[in-house]
Write an enzyme that holds these catalytic residues in place. Sequence first.
Site, PDB file in Angstrom:
ATOM      1  N   GLN A   1       0.830  -1.207   0.000  1.00 31.75           N
ATOM      2  CA  GLN A   1       0.000   0.000   0.000  1.00 31.75           C
ATOM      3  C   GLN A   1       0.866   1.260   0.000  1.00 31.75           C
ATOM      4  O   GLN A   1       0.500   2.295   0.565  1.00 31.75           O
ATOM      5  CB  GLN A   1      -0.945  -0.003   1.199  1.00 31.75           C
ATOM      6  CG  GLN A   1      -2.184  -0.859   1.005  1.00 31.75           C
ATOM      7  CD  GLN A   1      -3.085  -0.318  -0.089  1.00 31.75           C
ATOM      8  OE1 GLN A   1      -3.263   0.880  -0.239  1.00 31.75           O
ATOM      9  NE2 GLN A   1      -3.669  -1.219  -0.885  1.00 31.75           N
ATOM     10  N   SER A   2       1.998   1.199  -0.656  1.00 31.59           N
ATOM     11  CA  SER A   2       2.943   2.316  -0.678  1.00 31.59           C
ATOM     12  C   SER A   2       2.409   3.532  -1.415  1.00 31.59           C
ATOM     13  O   SER A   2       2.026   3.451  -2.594  1.00 31.59           O
ATOM     14  CB  SER A   2       4.253   1.868  -1.326  1.00 31.59           C
ATOM     15  OG  SER A   2       5.086   2.972  -1.593  1.00 31.59           O
ATOM     16  N   ASN A   3       2.413   4.672  -0.734  1.00 30.70           N
ATOM     17  CA  ASN A   3       2.068   5.938  -1.388  1.00 30.70           C
ATOM     18  C   ASN A   3       3.146   6.338  -2.386  1.00 30.70           C
ATOM     19  O   ASN A   3       2.853   6.890  -3.452  1.00 30.70           O
ATOM     20  CB  ASN A   3       1.914   7.036  -0.335  1.00 30.70           C
ATOM     21  CG  ASN A   3       0.820   6.735   0.671  1.00 30.70           C
ATOM     22  OD1 ASN A   3      -0.329   6.515   0.301  1.00 30.70           O
ATOM     23  ND2 ASN A   3       1.181   6.704   1.949  1.00 30.70           N
TER      24      ASN A   3
ATOM     25  N   VAL B   1       5.087   4.347  -4.145  1.00 38.46           N
ATOM     26  CA  VAL B   1       4.962   3.544  -5.359  1.00 38.46           C
ATOM     27  C   VAL B   1       3.841   4.089  -6.238  1.00 38.46           C
ATOM     28  O   VAL B   1       4.003   4.239  -7.459  1.00 38.46           O
ATOM     29  CB  VAL B   1       4.725   2.063  -5.005  1.00 38.46           C
ATOM     30  CG1 VAL B   1       4.270   1.278  -6.238  1.00 38.46           C
ATOM     31  CG2 VAL B   1       6.006   1.441  -4.442  1.00 38.46           C
TER      32      VAL B   1
END
Length: 372
Positions: free
Chosen positions: A116-118, A120
């Site tokens: 859930q990387s912002n 990325v």
Amino acid sequence: MINEEHNRRAFLRRAAIASLVTGLSGSGIARAQSSGGKNSNVDFAKIPRLPLTTLPTACSFMPRLTKALGGPEIYIKRDDVMEIAHGGNKTRKLEYALADALKKGSDSVITQGGVQSNHVRQTVSAAAKTGLECHVVLSVPSPEKKQQHTSAGNYLMDVIMGANIHFAEGSRSATVEKVRNELISSGKKPYLIPAGASNGIGSLGYVNTARELIGQWKTMRIKPSHVFVASGSCGTQAGLVMGLRYFGNTKTKVVGFSVASSSESVKRRVRRVIDQICEVIDVDKGFIKDEEIIVNDEYIGEAYAYPSEEGIAAIKGVGRLEGILLDPVYTGKAMAGLIDLVRNKKLKKPKDLVFLHTGGAPALHAYASNFL
């Protein structure tokens, strides 16, 4: 034939953007308003930057939160409102990272982060905008929620925007190296962007932000005693500390709220990124003293990527008082820290406090069960 035409157009698009980056002239490159700190031999304005959003972002008073906490005045820097797939702090870092990639003739980028990387999400969006092939290496910080976290939020947006997704086999760094070697073998020229774009190049985005804030504070006639920010990969905090001092603000303290590690560990990472920035802009590494790196690790909760009760309460409180959405992994925990420090009078001579909203609200969808 269709693929050939697509590739040709993508190449022409990258070439056009790269020419703007390299030339440092024309509308594609933003020039700094001033050359920067007197301690540097580098003209900050001449460092390649590829504009990805409209700046400056707003810095606004939070009247209802201020009243609820009984003062001092609290302001919020809205770096969650940008033009790259719902925005966030990584957009500013990517302006410098992608400018460097294009200048070096890269045709693809590789980065990494949690599922859930912002960071990325913003990298995938920026790569699509600039015509770069994007590969992302993902890990799953909370394995028991993998199905939930790979069907909504940031991950869903990564898929929609065409990311080439690779799940980490063991360590993320080993998988990054594997993907890199495969791309090179296929004739590609990949550019590596570290987690959070938190290195000497990417963190220039927040050196630039510090200058932006100094100008806004002057216009607003406020003199903040503290700026608060969630600190994970540490590039945002490092850039802010460096930028404030580099552009002449010697008073405002930057307080990082760790979202994953001990304060000592985060301080070391912030120090490392600051040293990298010093190398890029040719500043003595002693320019920022260790005592200027302030990290609080009291609001992490169970672990990284696991929402805390205080963070959830802060998200709901700010949402209901100010109509602003925070996220459960970063800004919610950081705001919980700010609220506690103000409410319990733990700050020394607080005045005109500024909270840096680094984005992340898209992840709320993946954490819906924590709110419903």
